[in-house]
Design a protein around this motif. Structure first.
Motif, PDB file in Angstrom:
ATOM      1  N   ASN A  84       0.686  10.821  43.398  1.00  0.00           N
ATOM      2  CA  ASN A  84       1.477   9.607  43.177  1.00  0.00           C
ATOM      3  C   ASN A  84       0.762   8.336  43.606  1.00  0.00           C
ATOM      4  OD1 ASN A  84       3.584  11.128  42.181  1.00  0.00           O
ATOM      5  ND2 ASN A  84       4.663  11.205  44.130  1.00  0.00           N
ATOM      6  N   TYR A  85      -0.004   8.417  44.710  1.00  0.00           N
ATOM      7  CA  TYR A  85      -0.563   7.202  45.291  1.00  0.00           C
ATOM      8  C   TYR A  85      -2.070   7.036  45.077  1.00  0.00           C
ATOM      9  CZ  TYR A  85       3.852   6.689  47.805  1.00  0.00           C
ATOM     10  OH  TYR A  85       5.180   6.534  48.120  1.00  0.00           O
TER      11      TYR A  85
ATOM     12  N   GLU B 152       2.777   6.236  35.171  1.00  0.00           N
ATOM     13  CA  GLU B 152       2.549   6.133  36.611  1.00  0.00           C
ATOM     14  C   GLU B 152       3.811   6.497  37.379  1.00  0.00           C
ATOM     15  OE1 GLU B 152       1.365   2.701  39.895  1.00  0.00           O
ATOM     16  OE2 GLU B 152       1.073   2.349  37.753  1.00  0.00           O
ATOM     17  N   ALA B 153       3.624   7.206  38.502  1.00  0.00           N
ATOM     18  CA  ALA B 153       4.758   7.550  39.347  1.00  0.00           C
ATOM     19  C   ALA B 153       5.407   6.276  39.869  1.00  0.00           C
ATOM     20  CB  ALA B 153       4.302   8.424  40.513  1.00  0.00           C
ATOM     21  N   THR B 154       6.724   6.255  39.906  1.00  0.00           N
ATOM     22  CA  THR B 154       7.446   5.060  40.338  1.00  0.00           C
ATOM     23  C   THR B 154       8.514   5.418  41.363  1.00  0.00           C
ATOM     24  OG1 THR B 154       9.070   5.267  38.540  1.00  0.00           O
ATOM     25  CG2 THR B 154       7.109   3.924  38.107  1.00  0.00           C
ATOM     26  N   GLU B 155       8.930   4.397  42.103  1.00  0.00           N
ATOM     27  CA  GLU B 155      10.044   4.530  43.041  1.00  0.00           C
ATOM     28  C   GLU B 155      10.785   3.206  43.015  1.00  0.00           C
ATOM     29  OE1 GLU B 155      10.001   4.598  47.704  1.00  0.00           O
ATOM     30  OE2 GLU B 155       9.693   6.641  46.962  1.00  0.00           O
ATOM     31  N   ASN B 156      12.081   3.269  42.735  1.00  0.00           N
ATOM     32  CA  ASN B 156      12.891   2.057  42.576  1.00  0.00           C
ATOM     33  C   ASN B 156      12.300   1.127  41.513  1.00  0.00           C
ATOM     34  OD1 ASN B 156      14.652   2.895  44.651  1.00  0.00           O
ATOM     35  ND2 ASN B 156      13.329   1.995  46.208  1.00  0.00           N
ATOM     36  N   GLY B 157      11.734   1.749  40.476  1.00  0.00           N
ATOM     37  CA  GLY B 157      11.198   0.973  39.375  1.00  0.00           C
ATOM     38  C   GLY B 157       9.839   0.364  39.624  1.00  0.00           C
ATOM     39  N   LYS B 158       9.205   0.649  40.769  1.00  0.00           N
ATOM     40  CA  LYS B 158       7.902   0.083  41.101  1.00  0.00           C
ATOM     41  C   LYS B 158       6.858   1.187  41.155  1.00  0.00           C
ATOM     42  CE  LYS B 158       9.953  -3.650  43.847  1.00  0.00           C
ATOM     43  NZ  LYS B 158       9.718  -4.675  42.839  1.00  0.00           N
ATOM     44  N   GLY B 159       5.661   0.879  40.633  1.00  0.00           N
ATOM     45  CA  GLY B 159       4.589   1.855  40.629  1.00  0.00           C
ATOM     46  C   GLY B 159       4.124   2.199  42.033  1.00  0.00           C
ATOM     47  N   LEU B 160       3.661   3.448  42.228  1.00  0.00           N
ATOM     48  CA  LEU B 160       3.227   3.908  43.539  1.00  0.00           C
ATOM     49  C   LEU B 160       1.714   3.911  43.709  1.00  0.00           C
ATOM     50  CD1 LEU B 160       5.661   6.937  44.035  1.00  0.00           C
ATOM     51  CD2 LEU B 160       5.939   4.597  44.829  1.00  0.00           C
TER      52      LEU B 160
END
Length: 328
Positions: free
Chosen positions: A301-302, A310-318
């Motif tokens: 992910n990072y 791309e892996a995301t969290e809360n709509g933001k890329g990691l």
């Protein structure tokens, strides 16, 4: 962002004598006084600029372009005030004294002003030789600081907000020449003096170097690989420990009666050893696979270049590397 503190039309800046005239006008007259209609506005909010014989000042309202010598304040300030050579300057100002601007003070006296690098609303200052860090009250940082004894040519911008807008890209580039404008040799100086400081709140007490993303990416990969190696070592330890525990719980002795084997310790060692084997299997060994999945997930992910979405969290890329910005 802080809310503006001044009114759209602040008539409190009108001097007392002119305010009496303003109050006596009808609504149309007051509107024309403020610049509405065919006439020009009354410049009640424009202080008078103190110019010197070395300067040429272009003015419209409270907007100025002053061409002269280095002058951060009164006529004796800066290298122009010291009558130095090679200190030409151009001062572009919008809004002298900022929200405090007025043409007369409370006693009706004309307000005459020098450049004020603290209160003037917006400024672009160009000087052939100046001390911008001292003039604007900037902390030293780490890449070098100007002083009266170590002046430099400068382009300084100051306003409530500053926007550098490019339709394509922006480059911040340092140390492009072998000499500075003062004739100083740049090739023999420490390279640390030619970097870029980003200092918020004008506070350099905790200023630290930036991280190179690709190097950090490689470092974290090696750290994760080391964690994987450590997990494998721990698995080996568990296997060796299991063999030892099995040997202990089935351990017997030779009886003094004809050398016959005794039975295992059913009261203490066997139940405790069996419980230890079960706990290590359920609470340790079975968790190692989950641990490996978590470590792999962090890397994917990072750290790994996204192969697809791309892996995301809360709509933001990691992914830790910026798609747009780079530094050396």
């Amino acid at each position: 962002m802080a809310k503006k503190s001044t009114k759209a039309i602040d008539i409190s800046a009108i001097p007392a004598r002119e305010r009496a005239v303003f109050d006596s006008l009808d609504e149309q007259g007051q509107a024309e006084f403020l610049g509405f209609g065919p006439g020009s506005r009354n410049e009640f909010d424009v202080p008078a600029y103190i110019s010197t014989k070395e300067e040429t000042a272009l003015q419209k309202g409270n907007s100025f372009i002053v061409m002269g010598l280095d002058r951060p304040n009164n006529i004796f300030s800066g290298f122009g005030g010291l009558k130095n050579t090679h200190c030409a300057a151009i001062d572009i100002v919008a809004g002298r004294l900022g929200s405090r601007a007025t043409s007369r003070d409370a006693k009706g006296r004309l307000v005459n002003v020098d450049p004020n690098f603290k209160l003037d609303a917006a400024r672009i200052y160009l000087s052939q030789k100046s001390d911008p860090d001292g003039n604007f009250g900037l902390v030293a940082g780490t890449v070098g600081n100007t002083t009266p004894d170590e002046p430099r040519s400068t382009v300084a911008l100051k306003a409530d907000t500053v926007r550098l807008i490019a339709r394509e890209n922006i480059k911040l580039v340092t140390r492009t020449d072998k000499e500075n404008s003062q004739g100083g040799n740049l090739t023999n100086a420490s390279t640390s003096a030619y970097g870029i400081d980003l200092i918020a709140m004008n506070d350099d007490s905790d200023i630290q170097p930036m991280v190179k993303g690709a190097n950090l990416q490689n470092c974290l990969r090696e750290v994760l690989e080391t964690i994987h190696d450590l997990r494998e070592l721990f698995k080996n330890f568990l296997e060796y420990d299991r063999k030892l525990t099995n040997a202990l719980i089935s351990h017997t002795h030779r009886s003094p009666f004809y050398g016959q084997l005794t039975s295992p310790d059913f009261e203490n060692l066997l139940p405790k050893g069996t419980e230890s084997l079960i706990n290590k299997l359920t609470n340790v060994e079975s968790q190692l696979m989950l641990h490996m999945q978590k470590v792999n997930s962090v890397q994917q992910n990072y750290l790994d270049v996204p192969a697809g979405a791309e892996a995301t969290e809360n709509g933001k890329g990691l992914f830790i590397l910026s798609k747009y910005n780079n530094t050396n």
